[in-house]
Motif scaffolding. Sequence first.
Motif, PDB file in Angstrom:
ATOM      1  N   ILE A   1       1.069  -1.153  -0.073  1.00 58.57           N
ATOM      2  CA  ILE A   1      -0.030   0.066  -0.095  1.00 58.57           C
ATOM      3  C   ILE A   1       0.861   1.264   0.054  1.00 58.57           C
ATOM      4  O   ILE A   1       1.817   1.269   0.957  1.00 58.57           O
ATOM      5  N   ARG A   2       0.656   2.148  -0.871  1.00 61.33           N
ATOM      6  CA  ARG A   2       1.461   3.419  -1.147  1.00 61.33           C
ATOM      7  C   ARG A   2       1.117   4.243  -0.155  1.00 61.33           C
ATOM      8  O   ARG A   2      -0.155   4.766   0.020  1.00 61.33           O
ATOM      9  N   ASP A   3       2.041   4.825   0.898  1.00 61.16           N
ATOM     10  CA  ASP A   3       1.821   5.952   1.646  1.00 61.16           C
ATOM     11  C   ASP A   3       1.860   7.406   0.702  1.00 61.16           C
ATOM     12  O   ASP A   3       2.363   7.318  -0.454  1.00 61.16           O
ATOM     13  N   ARG A   4       1.547   8.434   1.388  1.00 62.17           N
ATOM     14  CA  ARG A   4       1.907   9.621   0.659  1.00 62.17           C
ATOM     15  C   ARG A   4       3.138  10.100   0.242  1.00 62.17           C
ATOM     16  O   ARG A   4       3.599  11.048  -0.663  1.00 62.17           O
ATOM     17  N   HIS A   5       4.116   9.362   0.746  1.00 70.35           N
ATOM     18  CA  HIS A   5       5.695   9.588   0.283  1.00 70.35           C
ATOM     19  C   HIS A   5       5.959   8.481  -0.789  1.00 70.35           C
ATOM     20  O   HIS A   5       7.204   8.295  -1.077  1.00 70.35           O
ATOM     21  N   GLY A   6       5.044   7.681  -1.065  1.00 74.82           N
ATOM     22  CA  GLY A   6       5.360   6.438  -2.019  1.00 74.82           C
ATOM     23  C   GLY A   6       6.040   5.408  -1.536  1.00 74.82           C
ATOM     24  O   GLY A   6       6.417   4.585  -2.246  1.00 74.82           O
ATOM     25  N   VAL A   7       5.960   5.309  -0.320  1.00 75.90           N
ATOM     26  CA  VAL A   7       6.834   4.158   0.462  1.00 75.90           C
ATOM     27  C   VAL A   7       5.837   2.876   0.527  1.00 75.90           C
ATOM     28  O   VAL A   7       4.478   3.263   1.238  1.00 75.90           O
ATOM     29  N   ALA A   8       5.927   1.673   0.265  1.00 73.47           N
ATOM     30  CA  ALA A   8       4.820   0.835   0.545  1.00 73.47           C
ATOM     31  C   ALA A   8       4.655   0.346   1.756  1.00 73.47           C
ATOM     32  O   ALA A   8       5.609   0.027   2.491  1.00 73.47           O
ATOM     33  N   SER A   9       3.856   0.158   2.424  1.00 70.61           N
ATOM     34  CA  SER A   9       3.307  -0.238   3.630  1.00 70.61           C
ATOM     35  C   SER A   9       2.223  -1.492   3.777  1.00 70.61           C
ATOM     36  O   SER A   9       1.520  -1.441   2.721  1.00 70.61           O
ATOM     37  N   ALA A  10       2.401  -2.264   4.499  1.00 62.80           N
ATOM     38  CA  ALA A  10       1.297  -3.358   4.855  1.00 62.80           C
ATOM     39  C   ALA A  10       0.593  -2.842   6.040  1.00 62.80           C
ATOM     40  O   ALA A  10       1.046  -2.594   7.205  1.00 62.80           O
ATOM     41  N   LEU A  11      -0.718  -3.217   6.154  1.00 64.92           N
ATOM     42  CA  LEU A  11      -1.442  -2.824   7.158  1.00 64.92           C
ATOM     43  C   LEU A  11      -2.262  -4.055   7.912  1.00 64.92           C
ATOM     44  O   LEU A  11      -2.711  -4.822   7.098  1.00 64.92           O
ATOM     45  N   GLY A  12      -2.302  -3.998   9.392  1.00 61.63           N
ATOM     46  CA  GLY A  12      -3.017  -5.033  10.138  1.00 61.63           C
ATOM     47  C   GLY A  12      -3.956  -4.303  10.977  1.00 61.63           C
ATOM     48  O   GLY A  12      -3.363  -3.491  11.599  1.00 61.63           O
ATOM     49  N   LEU A  13      -4.786  -5.235  11.325  1.00 65.49           N
ATOM     50  CA  LEU A  13      -5.827  -4.617  12.071  1.00 65.49           C
ATOM     51  C   LEU A  13      -6.115  -5.799  13.227  1.00 65.49           C
ATOM     52  O   LEU A  13      -6.639  -6.712  12.948  1.00 65.49           O
ATOM     53  N   ASP A  14      -5.820  -5.221  14.329  1.00 75.97           N
ATOM     54  CA  ASP A  14      -5.890  -6.205  15.538  1.00 75.97           C
ATOM     55  C   ASP A  14      -7.351  -5.652  16.079  1.00 75.97           C
ATOM     56  O   ASP A  14      -7.614  -5.034  17.046  1.00 75.97           O
ATOM     57  N   PHE A  15      -8.634  -6.874  15.866  1.00 80.24           N
ATOM     58  CA  PHE A  15      -9.827  -6.230  15.855  1.00 80.24           C
ATOM     59  C   PHE A  15     -10.347  -7.020  17.395  1.00 80.24           C
ATOM     60  O   PHE A  15     -10.981  -7.961  17.230  1.00 80.24           O
ATOM     61  N   GLY A  16     -10.283  -6.310  18.466  1.00 80.06           N
ATOM     62  CA  GLY A  16     -10.643  -6.972  19.764  1.00 80.06           C
ATOM     63  C   GLY A  16     -12.122  -6.562  20.073  1.00 80.06           C
ATOM     64  O   GLY A  16     -12.722  -5.689  19.448  1.00 80.06           O
ATOM     65  N   SER A  17     -12.739  -7.139  21.229  1.00 79.15           N
ATOM     66  CA  SER A  17     -13.843  -6.855  21.535  1.00 79.15           C
ATOM     67  C   SER A  17     -13.981  -5.361  22.159  1.00 79.15           C
ATOM     68  O   SER A  17     -14.932  -4.813  22.003  1.00 79.15           O
ATOM     69  N   SER A  18     -12.902  -5.192  22.931  1.00 78.68           N
ATOM     70  CA  SER A  18     -13.057  -3.913  23.417  1.00 78.68           C
ATOM     71  C   SER A  18     -12.119  -2.742  22.876  1.00 78.68           C
ATOM     72  O   SER A  18     -12.724  -1.711  22.644  1.00 78.68           O
ATOM     73  N   THR A  19     -11.119  -3.085  22.234  1.00 76.71           N
ATOM     74  CA  THR A  19     -10.154  -2.031  21.576  1.00 76.71           C
ATOM     75  C   THR A  19      -9.604  -2.724  20.371  1.00 76.71           C
ATOM     76  O   THR A  19      -9.773  -3.872  20.008  1.00 76.71           O
ATOM     77  N   ILE A  20      -9.260  -1.815  19.397  1.00 79.46           N
ATOM     78  CA  ILE A  20      -8.624  -2.076  18.421  1.00 79.46           C
ATOM     79  C   ILE A  20      -7.589  -1.274  17.834  1.00 79.46           C
ATOM     80  O   ILE A  20      -7.195  -0.262  18.215  1.00 79.46           O
ATOM     81  N   LYS A  21      -6.391  -2.224  17.361  1.00 73.85           N
ATOM     82  CA  LYS A  21      -5.023  -1.668  17.271  1.00 73.85           C
ATOM     83  C   LYS A  21      -4.506  -1.500  15.872  1.00 73.85           C
ATOM     84  O   LYS A  21      -5.128  -2.737  15.098  1.00 73.85           O
ATOM     85  N   ILE A  22      -4.102  -0.832  15.214  1.00 75.90           N
ATOM     86  CA  ILE A  22      -3.574  -0.568  13.620  1.00 75.90           C
ATOM     87  C   ILE A  22      -2.195  -0.709  13.595  1.00 75.90           C
ATOM     88  O   ILE A  22      -1.445   0.268  14.349  1.00 75.90           O
TER      89      ILE A  22
END
Length: 243
Positions: free
Chosen positions: A3-24
């Motif tokens: 995934i390209r960010d605004r600087h053109g650098v590729a990034s991979a995204l992961g979502l920890d989808f918990g019942s109470s909180t979510i972390k990216i």
Amino acid sequence: MCIRDRHGVASALGLDFGSSTIKIGAVKRGGVEVLTNEGSHRENQNIVGFSENERLLGESGALKYKSNFKNTVSHSNRVLRMRLDDPQQKQEARFIYPKMVANQDGYLAFELKNQGQNQLYLPEQITACILQKMKTIIAKNGIQPNEMVISVPAYFTEQERRGILDACRIAEINCLKLMNEHVAIALSYGIFRRKEFSNVPRYVAFVDFGHSHTCLLYTSDAADDLLCVDLGGRRIIKKKKCK
């Protein structure tokens, strides 16, 4: 996944989808960065509320939770694609305060007041709202948020996994993979501690102490033995209080 960010650098995204909180988590140069929200917090509240004129997502929903609890949904991913007559519904009703009713197909829905009118929302729709909030946070960190990998508890049923995918489609997110949480933990361990591996098998226990459940993965780096156990979560707390 690139995934390209605004600087053109590729990034991979992961979502920890918990019942109470979510972390990216986003892969950047030098490792994985846990993205911060508008309050500079790395944990995002899994809360969606409705006021007279707006939706209250994440931290804004948490701030008004006590005064607006009958119109605020938390832990929506605990009841994905659940029927109202499901025995588990009674257990989850102790932690979810809005009124729950059956829609025309018999599935559980929340009766919420939005702009002065009572409306029914499926858990998938509420989950999609919080996913859209996560997209906003990701975009503010300079990354295009259209594709990601989402971790889910190992005990999630096929129906609950489909519910997450339905929520992703509503939120216009391409979920490349649903990964069991304990697998994500073990993968992280293997990547960042690879230098410690040897020919001698070493047994490691990975404990995911979540809000709703606690899962234990017991394995060796030889990958010959694997044991995954659901230890409960809320039930553990309840037992401690009863002593």
